[in-house]
Scaffold this motif. Structure first.
Motif, PDB file in Angstrom:
ATOM      1  N   LEU A   1      -6.753 -18.098   7.819  1.00 52.40           N
ATOM      2  CA  LEU A   1      -6.503 -19.513   8.089  1.00 52.40           C
ATOM      3  C   LEU A   1      -7.028 -20.336   6.931  1.00 52.40           C
ATOM      4  O   LEU A   1      -8.221 -20.308   6.614  1.00 52.40           O
ATOM      5  CB  LEU A   1      -7.193 -19.942   9.386  1.00 52.40           C
ATOM      6  CG  LEU A   1      -7.147 -21.440   9.723  1.00 52.40           C
ATOM      7  CD1 LEU A   1      -5.710 -21.898   9.969  1.00 52.40           C
ATOM      8  CD2 LEU A   1      -8.016 -21.752  10.936  1.00 52.40           C
TER       9      LEU A   1
ATOM     10  N   ARG B   1      -2.153 -20.898   9.231  1.00 57.03           N
ATOM     11  CA  ARG B   1      -2.235 -19.449   9.320  1.00 57.03           C
ATOM     12  C   ARG B   1      -1.285 -18.812   8.302  1.00 57.03           C
ATOM     13  O   ARG B   1      -0.207 -19.331   8.022  1.00 57.03           O
ATOM     14  CB  ARG B   1      -1.844 -18.978  10.723  1.00 57.03           C
ATOM     15  CG  ARG B   1      -2.852 -19.337  11.802  1.00 57.03           C
ATOM     16  CD  ARG B   1      -4.054 -18.448  11.767  1.00 57.03           C
ATOM     17  NE  ARG B   1      -5.074 -18.891  12.716  1.00 57.03           N
ATOM     18  CZ  ARG B   1      -6.325 -18.466  12.698  1.00 57.03           C
ATOM     19  NH1 ARG B   1      -6.712 -17.595  11.780  1.00 57.03           N
ATOM     20  NH2 ARG B   1      -7.197 -18.898  13.584  1.00 57.03           N
TER      21      ARG B   1
ATOM     22  N   GLY C   1     -10.108 -15.227  10.349  1.00 58.93           N
ATOM     23  CA  GLY C   1      -8.928 -14.399  10.532  1.00 58.93           C
ATOM     24  C   GLY C   1      -9.302 -12.987  10.921  1.00 58.93           C
ATOM     25  O   GLY C   1     -10.394 -12.737  11.439  1.00 58.93           O
TER      26      GLY C   1
END
Length: 672
Positions: free
Chosen positions: A323, A327, A308
């Motif tokens: 994630l 997400r 991320g």
């Protein structure tokens, strides 16, 4: 405002609207074209102030355009368009100016050269400037703007995937030194004036740089160099602009000093991703005075390596995008946390990712919304009015009510290792179904997450359960899981896939007599090895772009060019896949090409004639071998395609073949 924005964008691209189907008429089953066409709406970026929205929009049979919406007045201006190309990537240089590249969605990969050009223009369409050549051409071939006679930046100039300072007409670009396909020798970072097109500075490097990181002010602060199999990370001290080495490690196996730079905070803190004291990679701070990674992580995910980015404005860290199975975002800023809760209440059935402007002067926040059954949609949220307005949808023909839910499951491999997998079961009965085991490529990457994707959803819409294993070697599930896959092509990695199919049988989900294995690239290799190793388990196979022999992948073919770098062949493959000398017997035993005669099941093979990752001889050699003893092999070559189907017409043709093949062998058309 919702209809206003949509209608303005439609007028800008000449899009037409169609009558809505009667509410009482059941919608027809989505077509192959609905699943595998290019997205109708793909990208949107707020300007640094949040006053303007840049969007890339297109429609069937039309080129993608770049438009800017002035959000205060709802006016739209098309600022980027080509008659012979689409808009590629784009970014804001400052609040008045954008940069963009060219792409071509009508060309297969064999006809493309990765020379996207680079252009800059003001948001009102003025001060257009071509900065870099496109496809080796010195001037604008067509599009807005006038011809230029000055020398342009070379074709191997690329947009940096980071925001620069965004406070002037300058931007940073990458200038790659390339000695051949896949052979990037070094990457220079240059500061370019987007009004004049001239290079203002080339940043000195401490070695052969392969990557760069800007700080929170948009200035070069970190570079990663590479030589042979060694990587080093260097820090550029703002006090004197001198480079200082932070660490070095093996490029392929890592080591104690290995970490991945993530971002610089507004206060200059360096954040990195590290496996320090843990099987899982987490976000740590890095002490630039002592050259040490912090003992305790700043962000740690439960059961997943961190994947991320940090969300920051000029002054503070607002939150973390990450994630896990999907997400998500954790907000540290109270106002953003409250806004997230409000938007989630308005869009209760989707994952909603908020992106605020970096220097907010307007009330707008960009929202990307999606789920396992809902393709990505883009909205604008107004902080003041609390209104949510639609901007665009990637696949508007896809109806969530017709899609199948995807869930994350876990099963034990035969040696006890936990294997995550994604299971998609068609709507209706979830028992005794035909199943496709869909194997992701890579292999040393993560396969999936809880977002809509066309392949599994298409198969589920045709009545097939779909299992997508995150076999050992897949990234994102800890170092142990990743390392367990080294040198296990065709061996324990293959066992994990077969054990997943057997788990699905034991659950009662799957008819054991109707299972097909399928995949691309490494997934194609695993398809062939699955048919070889487990002939009683897999009744058929679909291999597209699959490796058929590891030595052929390393050594190549005299008539075809591979884009694997020399250092990957020499070092990476030896460590992760197999050493050509030490592991010679293993590589023979796990070669589908050398064991082609063992495959008796029906098989569909599809390869690209311009593929430089898995060149065509992987397919032709294997097809010539397997057809000697197997009469039920279908072959298709797409001469202009590379490693992946770039053209919609190719995707339509391929997946129609897949649909027909599966129907015949494990679907409704199969003999019961």
């Amino acid at each position: 405002m919702k209809l206003r924005i949509i209608l303005l964008l439609a007028c800008a691209i000449g899009q037409s609207f169609h009558a809505v189907q009667a509410a009482d008429a059941p919608p027809p089953r989505p077509t192959v074209e609905d699943f595998f066409g290019n997205p109708e709406f793909s990208d949107a970026l707020l300007s640094p102030s949040g006053k303007y929205l840049a969007v890339k929009v297109g429609s069937k049979d039309k080129r993608d355009l770049l438009a800017v919406v002035e959000l205060g007045t709802n006016t739209v201006k098309v600022v980027g368009n080509f008659s012979d190309a689409d808009i590629g990537r784009f970014q804001w240089i400052n609040d008045e100016r954008l940069a963009f590249t060219a792409a071509d969605h009508l060309l297969a990969q064999g006809d493309q050269r990765y020379a996207p050009g680079l252009y800059a223009i003001n948001r009102d369409g003025t001060a257009f400037r071509q900065l870099a050549m496109r496809s080796g051409l010195p001037f604008v071939s067509s599009g807005s703007g006038s011809m230029q006679t000055r020398e342009l930046l070379p074709w191997h100039t690329y947009m940096l995937d980071q925001d620069g300072p965004q406070d002037s007409e300058y931007m940073y670009v990458l200038n790659s030194t390339i000695s051949g396909p896949g052979q990037v020798d070094r990457i220079d970072l240059q500061r370019v004036n987007t009004l004049t097109g001239r290079v203002a500075a080339t940043i000195a490097r401490p070695g052969d740089s392969m990557g760069w990181l800007l700080d929170n002010k948009g200035e070069p602060r970190l570079t990663q160099t590479s030589k042979d199999r060694s990587s080093e990370i260097w820090y550029r001290d703002p006090a004197n602009n001198e480079w200082r080495k932070l660490t070095g490690f093996d490029s392929y196996t890592g080591g104690n000093g290995a970490f991945t730079p993530l971002a610089f905070g507004p206060d200059g803190t360096l954040y990195v991703i590290s496996n320090r004291n843990s099987d899982l990679a987490s976000v740590h701070s890095y002490d630039l005075a002592t050259n040490k990674v912090s003992e305790q992580p700043i962000v740690k995910l439960d059961g997943y390596d961190f994947n991320g980015h940090l969300i920051m404005d000029q002054h503070k860290m607002l939150g973390v995008r990450y994630l896990t199975d999907a997400r998500g975002t954790v907000w540290f800023d109270p106002a953003m946390k409250a806004m997230q809760e409000s938007i989630d209440a308005m869009l209760p059935n989707t994952i909603n990712l908020l992106t605020p402007p970096t220097r907010p002067q307007a009330p707008w926040v960009l929202v990307t919304s999606f789920s396992d059954v809902w393709p990505s949609r883009t909205f604008l949220y107004n902080r003041d009015s609390k209104q949510l307005n639609s901007v665009g949808s990637s696949y508007p023909a896809i109806k969530p009510t017709q899609m199948a839910h995807k869930i994350l499951v876990h099963y034990k491999a035969r040696d006890g290792l936990d294997i995550p997998a994604w299971l998609t079961v068609p709507q209706g009965s979830g028992k005794n179904l035909p199943m496709v085991v869909l194997v992701h490529g890579g292999p040393y990457v993560r396969g999936g997450n809880l977002a809509w994707e066309p392949e599994a959803q298409f198969l589920a819409s045709r009545g097939y359960a779909v299992l997508e294993p995150e076999y050992r070697g897949s990234r994102g599930f800890g170092a142990r899981h990743y390392h367990a896959g080294w040198k296990q092509w065709g061996l324990k990695m293959q066992d994990d896939i077969a054990d997943g199919a057997r788990w699905a049988i034991a659950q009662g989900t799957v008819d054991p007599k109707r299972i097909c294995i399928a995949g691309a690239s490494y997934g194609g290799y695993a398809t062939l090895m699955g048919l070889i190793n487990d002939p009683g388990l897999f009744q058929c196979g679909v291999d597209w772009l699959g490796v058929t022999d590891i030595n052929l992948m390393r050594d190549g073919h005299w008539a075809y060019v591979s884009d694997f770098s020399d250092v990957w062949r020499q070092y990476g493959m030896a460590e992760l896949v197999g050493d050509p000398v030490k592991d010679a017997e293993q590589l023979k035993a796990t070669s589908p090409l050398l064991q082609a005669a063992r495959i008796k099941q029906p098989l569909l093979l599809a390869y690209g004639g311009a593929d430089m990752r898995v060149p065509l001889p992987h397919g032709t050699k294997f097809y010539n071998a397997v057809k000697q003893t197997n009469p039920d092999v279908e072959w298709v070559e797409y001469p202009d395609e590379g490693h992946g189907w770039a053209l919609p017409k190719t995707r339509f043709d391929f997946w129609k073949r897949v649909e027909k093949f599966l129907d015949k062998h494990i679907g409704p058309g199969a003999a019961q």
